[in-house]
Each structure stands twice: as C-alpha cells, then as structure tokens.
Motif scaffolding. Structure first.
Motif, PDB file in Angstrom:
ATOM      1  N   GLN A 236     -24.179   4.241 -37.430  1.00  0.00           N
ATOM      2  CA  GLN A 236     -23.461   3.054 -37.884  1.00  0.00           C
ATOM      3  C   GLN A 236     -23.885   2.646 -39.292  1.00  0.00           C
ATOM      4  OE1 GLN A 236     -21.053   1.484 -35.689  1.00  0.00           O
ATOM      5  NE2 GLN A 236     -20.415   0.736 -37.682  1.00  0.00           N
ATOM      6  N   ILE A 237     -25.179   2.744 -39.575  1.00  0.00           N
ATOM      7  CA  ILE A 237     -25.673   2.369 -40.911  1.00  0.00           C
ATOM      8  C   ILE A 237     -25.140   3.331 -41.966  1.00  0.00           C
ATOM      9  CG2 ILE A 237     -27.747   2.262 -42.347  1.00  0.00           C
ATOM     10  CD1 ILE A 237     -29.198   0.986 -40.009  1.00  0.00           C
ATOM     11  N   VAL A 238     -25.143   4.624 -41.652  1.00  0.00           N
ATOM     12  CA  VAL A 238     -24.600   5.610 -42.606  1.00  0.00           C
ATOM     13  C   VAL A 238     -23.116   5.324 -42.855  1.00  0.00           C
ATOM     14  CG1 VAL A 238     -23.990   8.039 -42.905  1.00  0.00           C
ATOM     15  CG2 VAL A 238     -26.286   7.414 -42.131  1.00  0.00           C
ATOM     16  N   SER A 239     -22.348   5.081 -41.795  1.00  0.00           N
ATOM     17  CA  SER A 239     -20.920   4.775 -41.948  1.00  0.00           C
ATOM     18  C   SER A 239     -20.717   3.532 -42.806  1.00  0.00           C
ATOM     19  CB  SER A 239     -20.275   4.559 -40.572  1.00  0.00           C
ATOM     20  OG  SER A 239     -20.350   5.717 -39.780  1.00  0.00           O
ATOM     21  N   PHE A 240     -21.525   2.505 -42.559  1.00  0.00           N
ATOM     22  CA  PHE A 240     -21.411   1.246 -43.308  1.00  0.00           C
ATOM     23  C   PHE A 240     -21.706   1.459 -44.793  1.00  0.00           C
ATOM     24  CE2 PHE A 240     -23.485  -2.567 -45.030  1.00  0.00           C
ATOM     25  CZ  PHE A 240     -22.494  -3.517 -44.821  1.00  0.00           C
ATOM     26  N   VAL A 241     -22.800   2.143 -45.094  1.00  0.00           N
ATOM     27  CA  VAL A 241     -23.194   2.347 -46.494  1.00  0.00           C
ATOM     28  C   VAL A 241     -22.143   3.167 -47.239  1.00  0.00           C
ATOM     29  CG1 VAL A 241     -24.886   3.447 -48.006  1.00  0.00           C
ATOM     30  CG2 VAL A 241     -25.658   2.111 -46.035  1.00  0.00           C
TER      31      VAL A 241
ATOM     32  N   ALA B 142      -7.808   3.187 -46.681  1.00  0.00           N
ATOM     33  CA  ALA B 142      -7.714   4.058 -45.508  1.00  0.00           C
ATOM     34  C   ALA B 142      -8.506   5.345 -45.732  1.00  0.00           C
ATOM     35  CB  ALA B 142      -6.255   4.373 -45.193  1.00  0.00           C
ATOM     36  N   VAL B 143      -8.410   5.903 -46.930  1.00  0.00           N
ATOM     37  CA  VAL B 143      -9.171   7.120 -47.258  1.00  0.00           C
ATOM     38  C   VAL B 143     -10.669   6.830 -47.191  1.00  0.00           C
ATOM     39  CG1 VAL B 143      -9.697   8.785 -49.083  1.00  0.00           C
ATOM     40  CG2 VAL B 143      -7.328   8.092 -48.671  1.00  0.00           C
ATOM     41  N   ALA B 144     -11.082   5.669 -47.736  1.00  0.00           N
ATOM     42  CA  ALA B 144     -12.505   5.294 -47.691  1.00  0.00           C
ATOM     43  C   ALA B 144     -12.987   5.168 -46.251  1.00  0.00           C
ATOM     44  CB  ALA B 144     -12.716   3.978 -48.439  1.00  0.00           C
ATOM     45  N   MET B 145     -12.157   4.586 -45.393  1.00  0.00           N
ATOM     46  CA  MET B 145     -12.520   4.440 -43.983  1.00  0.00           C
ATOM     47  C   MET B 145     -12.702   5.800 -43.310  1.00  0.00           C
ATOM     48  SD  MET B 145     -11.089   4.615 -40.690  1.00  0.00           S
ATOM     49  CE  MET B 145      -9.330   4.424 -40.922  1.00  0.00           C
ATOM     50  N   LEU B 146     -11.810   6.754 -43.606  1.00  0.00           N
ATOM     51  CA  LEU B 146     -11.918   8.090 -43.017  1.00  0.00           C
ATOM     52  C   LEU B 146     -13.162   8.827 -43.521  1.00  0.00           C
ATOM     53  CD1 LEU B 146      -8.204   9.340 -43.075  1.00  0.00           C
ATOM     54  CD2 LEU B 146      -9.544   8.603 -41.093  1.00  0.00           C
ATOM     55  N   ILE B 147     -13.492   8.657 -44.802  1.00  0.00           N
ATOM     56  CA  ILE B 147     -14.700   9.286 -45.354  1.00  0.00           C
ATOM     57  C   ILE B 147     -15.938   8.727 -44.651  1.00  0.00           C
ATOM     58  CG2 ILE B 147     -16.157   9.506 -47.406  1.00  0.00           C
ATOM     59  CD1 ILE B 147     -13.572   9.513 -49.077  1.00  0.00           C
ATOM     60  N   ALA B 148     -15.964   7.395 -44.467  1.00  0.00           N
ATOM     61  CA  ALA B 148     -17.093   6.765 -43.781  1.00  0.00           C
ATOM     62  C   ALA B 148     -17.183   7.235 -42.332  1.00  0.00           C
ATOM     63  CB  ALA B 148     -16.946   5.242 -43.830  1.00  0.00           C
ATOM     64  N   CYS B 149     -16.030   7.365 -41.685  1.00  0.00           N
ATOM     65  CA  CYS B 149     -15.964   7.818 -40.294  1.00  0.00           C
ATOM     66  C   CYS B 149     -16.522   9.235 -40.169  1.00  0.00           C
ATOM     67  CB  CYS B 149     -14.516   7.762 -39.816  1.00  0.00           C
ATOM     68  SG  CYS B 149     -14.243   8.372 -38.157  1.00  0.00           S
ATOM     69  N   CYS B 150     -16.114  10.123 -41.061  1.00  0.00           N
ATOM     70  CA  CYS B 150     -16.595  11.513 -41.024  1.00  0.00           C
ATOM     71  C   CYS B 150     -18.082  11.584 -41.334  1.00  0.00           C
ATOM     72  CB  CYS B 150     -15.804  12.355 -42.014  1.00  0.00           C
ATOM     73  SG  CYS B 150     -14.082  12.614 -41.543  1.00  0.00           S
ATOM     74  N   SER B 151     -18.570  10.722 -42.216  1.00  0.00           N
ATOM     75  CA  SER B 151     -19.999  10.700 -42.539  1.00  0.00           C
ATOM     76  C   SER B 151     -20.818  10.313 -41.312  1.00  0.00           C
ATOM     77  CB  SER B 151     -20.273   9.714 -43.680  1.00  0.00           C
ATOM     78  OG  SER B 151     -19.541  10.064 -44.836  1.00  0.00           O
ATOM     79  N   GLY B 152     -20.362   9.268 -40.613  1.00  0.00           N
ATOM     80  CA  GLY B 152     -21.046   8.867 -39.387  1.00  0.00           C
ATOM     81  C   GLY B 152     -20.997   9.950 -38.329  1.00  0.00           C
ATOM     82  N   LEU B 153     -19.867  10.640 -38.241  1.00  0.00           N
ATOM     83  CA  LEU B 153     -19.712  11.722 -37.260  1.00  0.00           C
ATOM     84  C   LEU B 153     -20.679  12.864 -37.543  1.00  0.00           C
ATOM     85  CD1 LEU B 153     -18.109  12.836 -34.852  1.00  0.00           C
ATOM     86  CD2 LEU B 153     -16.431  13.743 -36.473  1.00  0.00           C
ATOM     87  N   LEU B 154     -20.880  13.193 -38.815  1.00  0.00           N
ATOM     88  CA  LEU B 154     -21.834  14.250 -39.173  1.00  0.00           C
ATOM     89  C   LEU B 154     -23.258  13.886 -38.743  1.00  0.00           C
ATOM     90  CD1 LEU B 154     -20.554  15.241 -42.736  1.00  0.00           C
ATOM     91  CD2 LEU B 154     -20.415  16.619 -40.642  1.00  0.00           C
TER      92      LEU B 154
END
Length: 395
Positions: A161-166, A191-203
């Motif tokens: 969650q912290i990685v996604s937030f940052v 929307a693109v920023a949200m998807l990038i954050a989502c993928c970062s958290g997923l990794l």
C-alpha cells in the motif's frame, strides 16, 4: 486470542484505508489546481458506478473462491487451499478480461442514462477508456491484497500500500503537468497514474509471495477432487446477485437524482465523499472478519466466530456513533474543506445531518453480514440482499 488477532489485522487495514483515501483527495486537489477541469466529484462518481455494476456482474465467483480457500486454509487442507488460491489468479485473468471487454462495449450506453451534463459523461468515458485497458491488473492487485489478509501478514499489506501510494503521489501531478503541456486529456492522465501505482503495488506483492505458505501459480479449472465445488458455485451465484444488487441500487439511485436540478447530484456526491471516507475506513477494518470467519469455519471453531463478531459489532458501533456525532457538529467545516459551492452547501449539510446517525447502525450490521459471507451461507446472504437492496429501497 480472538480479540487480539482481530485487532492486529484490523488496525493496519484501517491505516491503509486512510492512506488510500488521502491519496484520492490529494489527486482531486492536483486536478483542481493544475487543470481547468470542473465537476470532478461527479465525473469520478459516475466512473465508480459503472465499474461497480460491471465488476459485480462478473466477480462473484472470485469472491466465493477466496472464501472457500480460507475455509480450506483453516482446516489445514493445504492441497485444496493451494489450488483454490491459484484458481483465483486464473479467474482474475479471465474475469478481468470480461469486465474490460464488456466495459468498453457498454460504458457509453450506461453513461447515457444519466441526466447530467454531456461534458461530465465525456470525461467519465475517457477515464473509463484507460481503466478498461488495465482492469486485469486492478483485479490482480485486489485479489493479491486479499491473500495477504488471508495469511495474516500485515507487513505485506503495509509494504504494497505504501509503495502504491508513493508512486501515485509522484506520477499523478507529473502526468497532469505533461498532459497540460502537450494537450492530452488530464483525466486520462490520472487514470494512467493510477494504473502505474496499481502495477507497482502488485510487483511488491508478487515479490513478497515468495514467503507465502503456498506456491503461487495460475489454474483455470477448479480441483476435480474438491467435494465442495457445487457449494462454492452456489455461493458464487449468491455473491453475484448480492454484489450486482448492491451496485445496481446505487446506480438506479443516481440515475433518479441526476434528473433533478444540477445542484442535487452535486450535493449528494459531495456529502457522500465526506461519509464515504469514514464508511470505507470502518468497513475496511470490519472486512477482516471474512477470512477470520471462513478460517474458523474450516477449523470448526464456531465459538471464536461468535466472540469475534460480537466484539467487532460493539466496537464499530461506538466508533460509528462518535463519527456520526462528529460529522453532525463539524459538517460545516468539512464542507468548507471540500470547497463546496455556497449555494449547494445547505443541501450537503442537510444530507449529512439526516444520514449520519442511521449510518452508524448500518455500520454495526456489517460484522454480521461479513460473518455470513465468510461462512458461505447462501441463504443468509440472499435474505440480507432481498431486505436491504429491494424492500428497504422500495420503502
């Protein structure tokens, strides 16, 4: 240990939900400051309604698989627990693709039924166009975070969650500025920023799954020897009806109010941003009861469920009553912070003051609702849906 275990899992969820909402409000602030976009609350409310209806139509089976995986985990049926978890990942790919395809085909028609300004519909559609492209990653992110709750690994939840937030806090203003400079759509940039954050958290989650109790993989079929397949698919139907009914009732409600004067939907949306913040905090915390109940059902520890549900109900009722009283007293200041139009502030204030205390008792019912869901009780969930989504709304 029941109280201690629930508290240990609930408190981090509370903090992470707070962090998620903080990110949402910050991003709305970036859009308001760095762009000329107006009607932002209405745009994102329409987006959430469309996504909610379509996602609920397809993801009932995923919910059922998660519940039965927890039950297998609780009774130490490691073979079936592992297969169900991996079956869930396969479903994320298939169901995520279904939501994306049908979302792309139907979102324009679904948006057309609302009686709001065409500019609001256009911006919502542009946001959705980006969202559908990456919806599989969103669903994988949600499912993976649920598995961290299943394992009781709060550190895993906190890291992702912290990685996604940052990442979101860095990408959103940067992409808005780039979109403004190069004449791209700023709503799509968020929307693109949200998807990038989502993928970062997923990794981060996928890296942490190396320490998960089971080996993570992908399966597209349920286990042949799993005797509860029939019950699981029966629960999937109930969960689909429940989820669709809940989201469709919100959808219909906003269709109705969208045809009143424009200030009505603005007032309701702004009020729900205030109450929705507190609602998400408490519901996110109470949702720890789903894996808790499912695992104790699997282990046949029924007394733990009774103790846990009653303890959670009392605690959240007290907190919700305090929040309700707080919002009634300080609603004018909260409205001012949201920069609500002064002409609409009176309606927003009335909505908050009328709904705050009844909302507290609604929150107190969620421990029982989530316990019923975690037990896999299809009759119970259907009865709750029939009452809350149909009879109550008709009244």
């Amino acid at each position: 240990e029941v109280h201690k275990n629930l508290f240990r899992l609930s408190v981090p969820v509370l903090g992470l939900t707070l962090l998620s909402h903080l990110g949402m409000f910050v991003n709305l602030g970036w859009l308001a400051v760095l762009s000329d976009e107006h009607n932002l609350p209405e745009i994102f409310r329409l987006v959430s309604l469309i996504v909610g209806v379509l996602a609920a139509t397809f993801t009932g089976l995923l919910s059922a698989v998660y519940i039965y995986a927890n039950q297998a985990y609780g009774r130490k049926d490691h073979v079936n627990a592992s297969h169900l978890i991996n079956y869930g990942f396969g479903l994320c790919l298939v169901l995520g693709l279904c939501v994306s395809v049908f979302g792309d085909l139907l979102s324009q028609q679904l948006l057309s039924v609302f009686g709001v300004d065409e500019i609001i519909k256009l911006q919502a559609k542009k946001y959705l166009n980006v969202l559908w492209v990456g919806y599989i990653f969103i669903l994988l992110n949600i499912y993976s975070s649920l598995l961290s709750k299943m394992a009781g690994d709060t550190s895993m939840m906190v890291r992702f969650q912290i990685v996604s937030f940052v990442v979101d806090m860095i990408c959103t203003p940067l992409l808005i500025l780039l979109a403004t400079r190069y004449h791209f759509n700023v709503v799509q940039a968020t929307a693109v920023a949200m998807l990038i954050a989502c993928c970062s958290g997923l990794l981060v989650l996928l890296r942490d799954f190396r320490n998960f109790p089971y080996r993570i993989g992908i399966a597209f079929w349920p286990a042949r020897g799993f005797t509860e397949n029939h019950a699981m698919f029966k629960l999937a139907v109930a969960e689909t009806i429940n989820g669709f009914s809940l989201n469709f009732s919100f959808f219909l409600f906003f269709i109705v109010i969208s045809y009143y004067e424009a200030s009505t939907i603005v007032a309701v949306t702004s009020a729900q941003y205030v109450m929705g913040f507190f609602h998400s905090l408490l519901v996110g915390m109470v949702a720890a009861l789903i894996p808790f109940t499912a695992q104790n059902i699997g282990a046949k520890n029924l007394s733990n469920i009774k103790v846990g549900v009653q303890w959670m109900c009392k605690k959240v009722l007290l907190v919700a009553l305090a929040i309700g009283a707080f919002t009634i007293i300080f609603a004018p200041y909260l409205i001012d912070r949201l920069a609500v139009n002064p002409a609409q502030a009176a309606n927003v204030l009335s909505y908050i003051r009328i709904s705050s205390l009844p909302w507290a008792f609604l929150i107190a019912s969620f421990p029982y609702i989530f316990a019923v869901v975690g037990m896999g009780d299809t009759k119970g969930t259907m009865l709750l849906t029939f009452w809350s989504m149909y009879l109550s709304n008709l009244l």
